[in-house]
Write an enzyme that holds these catalytic residues in place. Structure first.
Site, mmCIF file in Angstrom:
data_model
loop_
_atom_site.group_PDB
_atom_site.id
_atom_site.type_symbol
_atom_site.label_atom_id
_atom_site.label_comp_id
_atom_site.label_asym_id
_atom_site.label_seq_id
_atom_site.Cartn_x
_atom_site.Cartn_y
_atom_site.Cartn_z
ATOM 1 N N ARG A 95 137.332 128.695 -46.212
ATOM 2 C CA ARG A 95 136.160 128.806 -47.104
ATOM 3 C C ARG A 95 135.821 127.387 -47.534
ATOM 4 O O ARG A 95 136.648 126.727 -48.177
ATOM 5 C CB ARG A 95 136.482 129.685 -48.310
ATOM 6 N N HIS A 122 128.252 133.798 -44.463
ATOM 7 C CA HIS A 122 129.443 134.538 -44.925
ATOM 8 C C HIS A 122 129.643 135.722 -43.973
ATOM 9 O O HIS A 122 129.468 136.883 -44.328
ATOM 10 C CB HIS A 122 129.222 135.001 -46.364
ATOM 11 N N GLN A 125 131.792 138.832 -44.748
ATOM 12 C CA GLN A 125 131.110 139.751 -45.656
ATOM 13 C C GLN A 125 130.152 140.651 -44.870
ATOM 14 O O GLN A 125 130.095 141.866 -45.087
ATOM 15 C CB GLN A 125 130.344 138.948 -46.719
ATOM 16 N N ASP A 212 122.472 139.534 -54.239
ATOM 17 C CA ASP A 212 123.610 138.638 -54.503
ATOM 18 C C ASP A 212 123.248 137.805 -55.727
ATOM 19 O O ASP A 212 122.086 137.785 -56.171
ATOM 20 C CB ASP A 212 123.862 137.751 -53.262
ATOM 21 N N CYS A 252 127.626 141.836 -52.457
ATOM 22 C CA CYS A 252 128.872 141.249 -51.946
ATOM 23 C C CYS A 252 129.897 141.076 -53.053
ATOM 24 O O CYS A 252 131.092 141.052 -52.773
ATOM 25 C CB CYS A 252 128.579 139.909 -51.275
ATOM 26 N N ARG A 280 136.107 145.058 -46.930
ATOM 27 C CA ARG A 280 136.411 143.672 -46.548
ATOM 28 C C ARG A 280 137.757 143.622 -45.825
ATOM 29 O O ARG A 280 137.924 142.888 -44.854
ATOM 30 C CB ARG A 280 136.427 142.762 -47.796
HETATM 31 N N1 CP Z 1 132.356 138.687 -51.650
HETATM 32 C C1 CP Z 1 133.269 137.706 -51.684
HETATM 33 O O1 CP Z 1 133.408 136.928 -50.762
HETATM 34 O O2 CP Z 1 134.019 137.676 -52.824
HETATM 35 P P1 CP Z 1 135.053 136.530 -53.208
HETATM 36 O O3 CP Z 1 134.240 135.281 -53.485
HETATM 37 O O4 CP Z 1 135.753 137.041 -54.431
HETATM 38 O O5 CP Z 1 135.977 136.295 -52.065
HETATM 39 N N1 NVA Z 2 126.406 133.534 -52.350
HETATM 40 C C1 NVA Z 2 127.677 133.581 -53.052
HETATM 41 C C2 NVA Z 2 128.579 134.558 -52.404
HETATM 42 C C3 NVA Z 2 129.906 134.741 -53.075
HETATM 43 C C4 NVA Z 2 130.783 135.710 -52.356
HETATM 44 C C5 NVA Z 2 128.300 132.201 -53.085
HETATM 45 O O1 NVA Z 2 128.252 131.494 -52.078
HETATM 46 O O2 NVA Z 2 128.813 131.825 -54.136
#
Ligand code: CP
Ligand code: NVA
Length: 297
Positions: A95, A122, A125, A212, A252, A280
Protein backbone atom coordinates in the site's frame (compact mmCIF):
# COMPACT_ATOMS: atom_id res chain seq x y z
CA UNK A 1 5.65 -13.26 -14.21
CA UNK A 2 2.11 -12.09 -13.55
CA UNK A 3 1.48 -9.28 -11.06
CA UNK A 4 -1.67 -7.57 -9.78
CA UNK A 5 -0.94 -3.85 -9.94
CA UNK A 6 -4.43 -3.02 -11.26
CA UNK A 7 -7.56 -5.03 -11.94
CA UNK A 8 -7.09 -4.75 -15.72
CA UNK A 9 -3.94 -6.84 -15.36
CA UNK A 10 -6.62 -9.57 -15.59
CA UNK A 11 -8.46 -10.51 -18.77
CA UNK A 12 -12.26 -10.78 -18.50
CA UNK A 13 -12.04 -14.57 -18.18
CA UNK A 14 -9.25 -14.33 -15.57
CA UNK A 15 -11.40 -11.93 -13.53
CA UNK A 16 -14.23 -14.45 -13.69
CA UNK A 17 -11.83 -17.17 -12.56
CA UNK A 18 -10.56 -15.07 -9.61
CA UNK A 19 -14.15 -14.37 -8.52
CA UNK A 20 -14.97 -18.09 -8.76
CA UNK A 21 -11.90 -18.93 -6.66
CA UNK A 22 -12.98 -16.27 -4.15
CA UNK A 23 -16.25 -18.14 -3.61
CA UNK A 24 -14.49 -21.50 -3.23
CA UNK A 25 -13.21 -22.81 0.08
CA UNK A 26 -9.52 -22.43 0.92
CA UNK A 27 -6.76 -24.81 -0.19
CA UNK A 28 -5.10 -24.93 3.25
CA UNK A 29 -1.71 -26.11 2.00
CA UNK A 30 -1.13 -23.88 -1.05
CA UNK A 31 1.17 -21.54 0.90
CA UNK A 32 2.46 -24.06 3.45
CA UNK A 33 5.86 -22.92 4.66
CA UNK A 34 5.67 -19.74 2.58
CA UNK A 35 5.45 -16.08 3.51
CA UNK A 36 3.72 -13.04 2.03
CA UNK A 37 5.19 -9.61 2.76
CA UNK A 38 2.62 -6.87 3.34
CA UNK A 39 4.18 -3.42 3.18
CA UNK A 40 2.06 -0.46 4.30
CA UNK A 41 3.05 3.17 3.79
CA UNK A 42 -0.46 4.23 4.89
CA UNK A 43 -2.84 3.00 7.62
CA UNK A 44 -5.26 0.11 7.01
CA UNK A 45 -7.83 -1.96 8.87
CA UNK A 46 -9.58 -4.06 6.21
CA UNK A 47 -6.75 -4.54 3.74
CA UNK A 48 -4.21 -5.66 6.32
CA UNK A 49 -6.59 -8.00 8.12
CA UNK A 50 -8.15 -9.47 4.98
CA UNK A 51 -4.76 -10.14 3.39
CA UNK A 52 -3.29 -11.60 6.59
CA UNK A 53 -6.27 -13.91 7.13
CA UNK A 54 -6.33 -14.98 3.47
CA UNK A 55 -2.67 -16.00 3.73
CA UNK A 56 -3.41 -17.87 6.98
CA UNK A 57 -6.34 -19.70 5.33
CA UNK A 58 -3.93 -20.90 2.62
CA UNK A 59 -1.45 -22.22 5.20
CA UNK A 60 1.07 -19.39 4.76
CA UNK A 61 2.57 -16.76 7.04
CA UNK A 62 1.88 -13.04 6.49
CA UNK A 63 4.48 -10.51 7.61
CA UNK A 64 3.26 -6.95 8.16
CA UNK A 65 5.89 -4.29 7.51
CA UNK A 66 5.10 -0.68 8.43
CA UNK A 67 6.53 2.32 6.65
CA UNK A 68 8.74 3.42 9.52
CA UNK A 69 10.36 -0.02 9.43
CA UNK A 70 10.99 -0.51 5.72
CA UNK A 71 11.50 3.16 4.75
CA UNK A 72 10.83 2.73 1.02
CA UNK A 73 13.19 5.05 -0.87
CA UNK A 74 14.49 6.53 2.38
CA UNK A 75 16.26 3.69 4.14
CA UNK A 76 16.61 1.59 1.00
CA UNK A 77 15.48 1.84 -2.63
CA UNK A 78 12.18 0.27 -3.67
CA UNK A 79 14.07 -2.18 -5.89
CA UNK A 80 16.43 -3.29 -3.11
CA UNK A 81 13.56 -3.77 -0.63
CA UNK A 82 11.79 -5.86 -3.27
CA UNK A 83 14.87 -8.02 -3.94
CA UNK A 84 15.40 -8.59 -0.21
CA UNK A 85 11.75 -9.50 0.40
CA UNK A 86 11.74 -11.84 -2.62
CA UNK A 87 14.35 -13.90 -0.75
CA UNK A 88 11.86 -14.63 2.03
CA UNK A 89 8.39 -14.43 0.50
CA UNK A 90 6.23 -15.95 -2.22
CA UNK A 91 4.58 -12.58 -2.94
CA UNK A 92 4.74 -8.93 -1.92
CA UNK A 93 1.69 -6.74 -1.30
CA UNK A 94 2.17 -3.00 -0.94
CA UNK A 95 0.00 0.00 0.00
CA UNK A 96 1.84 3.07 -1.26
CA UNK A 97 1.50 6.81 -1.73
CA UNK A 98 2.80 6.75 -5.30
CA UNK A 99 1.63 4.10 -7.75
CA UNK A 100 5.11 4.20 -9.33
CA UNK A 101 6.43 2.32 -6.26
CA UNK A 102 4.16 -0.67 -7.01
CA UNK A 103 5.23 -0.54 -10.66
CA UNK A 104 8.91 -0.45 -9.70
CA UNK A 105 8.39 -3.48 -7.42
CA UNK A 106 6.67 -5.37 -10.22
CA UNK A 107 9.47 -4.43 -12.64
CA UNK A 108 11.97 -6.26 -10.38
CA UNK A 109 9.92 -9.31 -11.44
CA UNK A 110 11.21 -11.76 -8.84
CA UNK A 111 7.92 -12.52 -7.02
CA UNK A 112 4.33 -11.47 -7.83
CA UNK A 113 3.47 -7.97 -6.57
CA UNK A 114 -0.02 -7.00 -5.40
CA UNK A 115 -1.28 -3.41 -5.20
CA UNK A 116 -2.93 -2.93 -1.80
CA UNK A 117 -3.99 0.67 -2.70
CA UNK A 118 -2.06 3.45 -4.39
CA UNK A 119 -2.91 7.03 -5.32
CA UNK A 120 -4.22 5.64 -8.64
CA UNK A 121 -6.09 2.44 -7.84
CA UNK A 122 -7.42 -0.01 -5.26
CA UNK A 123 -7.86 -3.24 -7.23
CA UNK A 124 -8.20 -5.57 -4.22
CA UNK A 125 -11.19 -3.47 -3.18
CA UNK A 126 -12.71 -3.71 -6.66
CA UNK A 127 -12.50 -7.52 -6.55
CA UNK A 128 -14.50 -7.55 -3.30
CA UNK A 129 -16.97 -5.03 -4.74
CA UNK A 130 -17.65 -7.21 -7.78
CA UNK A 131 -17.91 -10.32 -5.61
CA UNK A 132 -20.54 -8.57 -3.46
CA UNK A 133 -22.59 -7.45 -6.48
CA UNK A 134 -22.35 -10.94 -7.95
CA UNK A 135 -23.52 -12.52 -4.68
CA UNK A 136 -26.50 -10.16 -4.61
CA UNK A 137 -27.69 -10.48 -8.21
CA UNK A 138 -26.19 -13.81 -9.34
CA UNK A 139 -24.55 -12.08 -12.31
CA UNK A 140 -22.45 -9.04 -13.20
CA UNK A 141 -22.96 -8.64 -16.95
CA UNK A 142 -25.62 -6.02 -17.69
CA UNK A 143 -25.85 -4.80 -14.08
CA UNK A 144 -25.18 -1.15 -13.35
CA UNK A 145 -23.13 0.53 -10.64
CA UNK A 146 -23.45 4.26 -9.93
CA UNK A 147 -20.52 5.93 -8.20
CA UNK A 148 -21.20 9.27 -6.53
CA UNK A 149 -18.23 11.40 -5.48
CA UNK A 150 -14.49 11.72 -5.95
CA UNK A 151 -13.12 10.02 -9.08
CA UNK A 152 -10.38 8.54 -6.90
CA UNK A 153 -8.40 5.29 -6.63
CA UNK A 154 -11.47 3.27 -5.54
CA UNK A 155 -13.63 4.69 -8.36
CA UNK A 156 -10.90 4.01 -10.96
CA UNK A 157 -10.43 0.32 -10.10
CA UNK A 158 -14.20 -0.16 -9.79
CA UNK A 159 -14.74 1.42 -13.22
CA UNK A 160 -12.08 -0.86 -14.77
CA UNK A 161 -13.53 -3.91 -13.02
CA UNK A 162 -17.04 -3.05 -14.14
CA UNK A 163 -15.76 -2.67 -17.70
CA UNK A 164 -14.07 -6.09 -17.59
CA UNK A 165 -17.31 -7.63 -16.27
CA UNK A 166 -19.42 -5.90 -18.96
CA UNK A 167 -21.32 -3.91 -16.36
CA UNK A 168 -22.54 -0.36 -16.85
CA UNK A 169 -20.45 2.11 -14.84
CA UNK A 170 -21.89 5.57 -14.17
CA UNK A 171 -20.21 8.34 -12.24
CA UNK A 172 -21.16 11.80 -10.95
CA UNK A 173 -18.34 13.90 -9.47
CA UNK A 174 -18.14 17.57 -8.50
CA UNK A 175 -16.34 19.89 -10.94
CA UNK A 176 -12.59 19.48 -10.57
CA UNK A 177 -12.85 15.96 -9.11
CA UNK A 178 -13.66 14.04 -12.31
CA UNK A 179 -11.57 11.35 -14.04
CA UNK A 180 -8.91 12.89 -16.28
CA UNK A 181 -8.66 12.11 -19.99
CA UNK A 182 -6.05 9.36 -19.51
CA UNK A 183 -8.19 7.58 -16.87
CA UNK A 184 -11.26 7.82 -19.09
CA UNK A 185 -9.35 6.46 -22.07
CA UNK A 186 -8.09 3.44 -20.08
CA UNK A 187 -11.59 2.69 -18.72
CA UNK A 188 -13.14 3.18 -22.18
CA UNK A 189 -10.74 0.58 -23.60
CA UNK A 190 -12.87 -1.96 -21.74
CA UNK A 191 -16.27 -0.26 -21.82
CA UNK A 192 -17.40 3.36 -22.14
CA UNK A 193 -18.34 4.75 -18.71
CA UNK A 194 -21.37 7.01 -18.36
CA UNK A 195 -20.23 10.37 -17.01
CA UNK A 196 -23.29 12.05 -15.45
CA UNK A 197 -23.77 15.67 -14.46
CA UNK A 198 -25.59 14.99 -11.17
CA UNK A 199 -25.82 12.28 -8.52
CA UNK A 200 -29.48 11.71 -9.37
CA UNK A 201 -28.69 11.20 -13.06
CA UNK A 202 -26.06 8.60 -12.13
CA UNK A 203 -28.17 6.77 -9.58
CA UNK A 204 -31.48 6.59 -11.45
CA UNK A 205 -32.36 2.91 -11.98
CA UNK A 206 -28.92 1.68 -10.83
CA UNK A 207 -28.44 -1.76 -9.26
CA UNK A 208 -25.67 -0.62 -6.92
CA UNK A 209 -24.90 2.82 -5.51
CA UNK A 210 -21.33 3.38 -4.35
CA UNK A 211 -19.51 6.20 -2.63
CA UNK A 212 -16.18 6.80 -0.88
CA UNK A 213 -14.75 9.45 1.45
CA UNK A 214 -14.40 12.94 0.02
CA UNK A 215 -10.84 13.18 1.31
CA UNK A 216 -8.49 10.24 0.74
CA UNK A 217 -5.38 9.36 2.72
CA UNK A 218 -2.64 11.85 1.89
CA UNK A 219 -5.12 14.63 0.98
CA UNK A 220 -5.87 15.74 4.56
CA UNK A 221 -4.73 19.32 3.88
CA UNK A 222 -7.55 19.65 1.31
CA UNK A 223 -10.29 18.37 3.63
CA UNK A 224 -11.98 21.72 4.25
CA UNK A 225 -12.06 22.72 0.57
CA UNK A 226 -13.29 19.29 -0.40
CA UNK A 227 -16.13 19.39 2.14
CA UNK A 228 -17.28 22.63 0.49
CA UNK A 229 -16.82 21.35 -3.07
CA UNK A 230 -18.70 18.08 -2.44
CA UNK A 231 -21.86 19.76 -1.20
CA UNK A 232 -24.84 18.06 -2.86
CA UNK A 233 -22.92 14.80 -3.34
CA UNK A 234 -24.04 13.07 -0.14
CA UNK A 235 -25.77 9.71 -0.61
CA UNK A 236 -28.97 9.88 1.45
CA UNK A 237 -32.25 7.97 1.52
CA UNK A 238 -33.83 10.39 -0.96
CA UNK A 239 -31.08 9.71 -3.52
CA UNK A 240 -31.34 5.94 -2.92
CA UNK A 241 -35.06 6.14 -3.80
CA UNK A 242 -34.04 6.94 -7.41
CA UNK A 243 -32.06 3.71 -7.72
CA UNK A 244 -33.65 0.38 -8.71
CA UNK A 245 -36.07 -0.95 -6.09
CA UNK A 246 -33.64 -3.84 -5.45
CA UNK A 247 -30.56 -1.59 -5.38
CA UNK A 248 -27.79 -2.14 -2.86
CA UNK A 249 -25.52 0.46 -1.26
CA UNK A 250 -21.76 -0.12 -1.18
CA UNK A 251 -18.82 1.76 0.38
CA UNK A 252 -15.19 0.64 0.55
CA UNK A 253 -14.97 2.03 4.12
CA UNK A 254 -13.87 3.69 6.30
CA UNK A 255 -17.03 5.82 6.03
CA UNK A 256 -17.32 9.37 7.30
CA UNK A 257 -20.84 9.18 8.65
CA UNK A 258 -22.88 12.27 7.87
CA UNK A 259 -20.45 13.44 5.14
CA UNK A 260 -20.47 11.38 1.93
CA UNK A 261 -23.30 9.16 3.24
CA UNK A 262 -25.93 9.30 5.96
CA UNK A 263 -26.28 6.84 8.85
CA UNK A 264 -29.72 5.91 7.51
CA UNK A 265 -28.21 4.62 4.25
CA UNK A 266 -25.15 2.98 5.84
CA UNK A 267 -27.31 1.15 8.37
CA UNK A 268 -30.41 0.80 6.17
CA UNK A 269 -31.91 -2.32 4.56
CA UNK A 270 -30.16 -1.77 1.20
CA UNK A 271 -26.70 -1.49 2.70
CA UNK A 272 -24.28 -4.36 2.03
CA UNK A 273 -21.22 -2.70 3.53
CA UNK A 274 -20.45 -5.45 6.06
CA UNK A 275 -20.67 -8.41 3.66
CA UNK A 276 -18.64 -6.24 1.24
CA UNK A 277 -15.95 -5.72 3.90
CA UNK A 278 -15.92 -9.45 4.75
CA UNK A 279 -15.58 -10.19 1.04
CA UNK A 280 -12.20 -8.45 1.11
CA UNK A 281 -10.83 -11.63 2.73
CA UNK A 282 -12.52 -13.99 0.28
CA UNK A 283 -11.38 -11.91 -2.70
CA UNK A 284 -7.84 -11.77 -1.31
CA UNK A 285 -7.81 -15.55 -0.98
CA UNK A 286 -9.14 -15.99 -4.52
CA UNK A 287 -6.52 -13.63 -5.92
CA UNK A 288 -3.70 -15.37 -4.04
CA UNK A 289 -4.84 -18.81 -5.21
CA UNK A 290 -4.87 -17.58 -8.80
CA UNK A 291 -1.68 -15.51 -8.68
CA UNK A 292 0.45 -18.02 -6.75
CA UNK A 293 -1.15 -21.03 -8.40
CA UNK A 294 -2.23 -21.18 -12.02
CA UNK A 295 -1.00 -17.70 -13.08
CA UNK A 296 2.64 -18.18 -12.11
CA UNK A 297 3.21 -21.91 -12.21
N1 CP B 1 -11.31 -0.36 2.20
C1 CP B 1 -10.06 -0.40 2.69
O1 CP B 1 -9.09 -0.58 1.97
O2 CP B 1 -9.98 -0.23 4.04
P1 CP B 1 -8.63 -0.06 4.86
O3 CP B 1 -8.04 1.28 4.47
O4 CP B 1 -9.05 -0.10 6.30
O5 CP B 1 -7.69 -1.15 4.50
N1 NVA C 1 -10.00 6.57 -1.35
C1 NVA C 1 -9.62 6.13 -0.02
C2 NVA C 1 -9.84 4.67 0.11
C3 NVA C 1 -9.54 4.10 1.46
C4 NVA C 1 -9.75 2.63 1.52
C5 NVA C 1 -8.18 6.49 0.25
O1 NVA C 1 -7.34 6.34 -0.64
O2 NVA C 1 -7.90 6.95 1.36
Amino acid sequence: MRHFTEIDDLSPSELERVLDLSSASASPTLLAGKGVALIFEKPSARTRNSMEMAVVQLGGHPVYIGNEEVGLNRRESTEDVTRAMAGFHAAIGARVYSHSVVERMAAVDQVPVINLLSDIGHPMQALADLLTIHQEFGTLKGRSVAYVGDANNVAFSLALGAGLAQMEFRIASPAGYEFDEADLARISNLREPLVCDSPIAAVTGADAVYTDAWTSMGQEAEAETRTRDFEGFQVDEKLMESAASTAIFLHCLPAHRGEEVTDAVLDGPNSRIWPQAANRMHAARGLLVWLLGEANR
